[in-house]
Design an enzyme around this catalytic site. Structure first.
Site, mmCIF file in Angstrom:
data_model
loop_
_atom_site.group_PDB
_atom_site.id
_atom_site.type_symbol
_atom_site.label_atom_id
_atom_site.label_comp_id
_atom_site.label_asym_id
_atom_site.label_seq_id
_atom_site.Cartn_x
_atom_site.Cartn_y
_atom_site.Cartn_z
ATOM 1 C CB SER A 89 -5.514 -1.444 0.431
ATOM 2 O OG SER A 89 -5.347 -0.185 1.015
ATOM 3 C CG ASN B 65 -9.391 -0.746 7.929
ATOM 4 O OD1 ASN B 65 -8.713 -1.382 7.144
ATOM 5 N ND2 ASN B 65 -10.711 -0.877 7.981
ATOM 6 C CD GLU C 198 -2.632 -1.308 2.534
ATOM 7 O OE1 GLU C 198 -3.564 -0.530 2.776
ATOM 8 O OE2 GLU C 198 -2.257 -2.188 3.336
ATOM 9 C CB SER D 118 -9.997 8.658 2.762
ATOM 10 O OG SER D 118 -8.850 8.462 1.954
ATOM 11 C CD GLU E 144 -10.337 -5.592 6.926
ATOM 12 O OE1 GLU E 144 -9.948 -6.754 6.755
ATOM 13 O OE2 GLU E 144 -9.920 -4.627 6.241
ATOM 14 C CG ASP F 85 -13.934 -1.738 6.508
ATOM 15 O OD1 ASP F 85 -14.233 -0.534 6.663
ATOM 16 O OD2 ASP F 85 -12.831 -2.113 6.068
#
EC number: 6.3.2.4
Length: 350
Positions: free
Chosen positions: A184, A306, A13, A315, A304, A291
């Site tokens: 990602s 982040n 990423e 974003s 999950e 998410d």
């Protein structure tokens, strides 16, 4: 404040991180801070020792300098022993705080955070333990289950113990195969039959030695930021094709993003509750993003967490903050503010 915005690195990423870091650095300078953009792996060869945080600074030039290394990263990894590039740690020690714009391995996995803790360097985001827990999707799943946060049923497998027999795992098609510590959506595959499953395992194991196989949840995709323990407005992500993979995340026009999400007040409250509970289950400090998938019947599942989510101006977290009346530069300052709470009480003003 004197701020190092740390980005780049060696993960898959890297380019996304440079984009995030560039946006953050510009936003902080717009707010009057002496922010500089630094590649954690490639560093800066020539540093003005007398004035490392200049009032006049070209963020785009710094970003271009970092990007110039992209094609050489793999070769540099073979030639180098130290992860930290030239002058990186010295600059971080001289800063009031380091804004972590890193994504993926050697950024979100707790290693950098642990190093900074030992060196007394302040940084944004959560600490080393919660970073490590959240980076491992298998452990994240266990932590969610222990804390009554609904999550898709699944198992983690190291390569040596891999099985191509889904029934032996108590599962059936379709399933999702994903790398245990990727980000990602790199190394994530939705598979519908045996041939796709075996190919997905082969591809996922090419990234790392452990994968997660979990039930596929058909439904709508959502994301919820949790800042200082409180959930932000929910955003719905509707990819025009496929699912929210790497391409759809970072190619303009690939998804329709709606914030606040058009779901009932009851479902909104429920998902925000699970987001806050998920963050708490992983001992998150400062901020993170969780998410979700939601079935047509309203059943929802946390996929999950982040710990250092994307922070370009478009974003997901900046979009959620905008609904609350918080613009992008102000959000960047706010994330510094909430991150400072993990350090002993002291006089602190932005």
């Amino acid at each position: 404040m004197k701020i190092v915005v740390l980005a780049g690195g060696t993960s898959t990423e890297r380019t996304v991180s440079i984009t995030s870091g560039t946006g953050i650095c510009k936003a902080l300078r717009q707010k009057g801070h002496q922010a500089i953009l630094v590649d954690i792996f490639c560093g800066i060869e020539n540093v003005d020792r007398e004035n490392p945080f200049p009032s006049e600074y070209d963020v785009d030039a710094a970003s271009e300098y970092m990007s110039a290394f992209n094609d050489r990263i793999e070769q540099m990894k073979k030639e180098r022993r130290s992860f930290f590039g030239p002058n990186v740690l010295k600059l971080c020690e001289a800063a009031d705080i380091v804004f972590l714009g890193l994504h993926g391995a050697n950024g979100e996995d707790g290693k950098v955070q642990a190093t900074f803790d030992l060196m007394g360097i302040k940084y944004t985001g959560t600490g080393y333990l919660s970073s490590a827990l959240a980076m491992d999707k298998g452990i994240t799943k266990q932590m969610f289950l222990m804390n009554n946060v609904p999550t898709p049923r699944g198992v983690s497998m190291v390569k040596e113990e891999m099985t191509t027999d889904l029934k032996a795992l108590g599962m059936e098609f379709p399933v999702v195969v994903k790398t245990c510590c990727g980000g990602s959506s790199v190394g994530v595959y939705i598979v519908n039959d045996q041939a796709e499953y075996e190919q997905a395992l082969k591809d996922a194991y090419s990234y790392e030695n452990e994968v997660v196989v979990e039930e596929y949840i058909k439904g709508r995709e959502f994301s919820v930021a949790v800042v200082d323990g409180k959930a932000y407005p929910i955003i719905e992500i509707a990819p025009l094709q496929g699912f929210y993979d790497y391409k759809n995340k970072y190619q303009a026009g690939s998804t329709i993003e709606t914030c606040p999400a058009e779901i009932s007040p009851e479902l909104t409250e429920k998902m925000q509750h699970y987001a806050e509970a998920g963050a708490k289950a992983l001992f998150m400090e400062g901020y993170c993003r969780l998410d979700f998938m939601m079935k047509e019947n309203g059943d929802m599942y946390c996929l999950e967490a982040n710990t250092l989510p994307g922070m370009t101006p478009t974003s997901l977290i900046p979009q959620e903050a905008k609904v609350l009346g918080i613009d992008y530069p102000t959000l960047c300052e706010k994330l510094i503010e909430v991150s400072m709470k993990k350090y002993p009480a002291q006089d602190f003003t932005l």
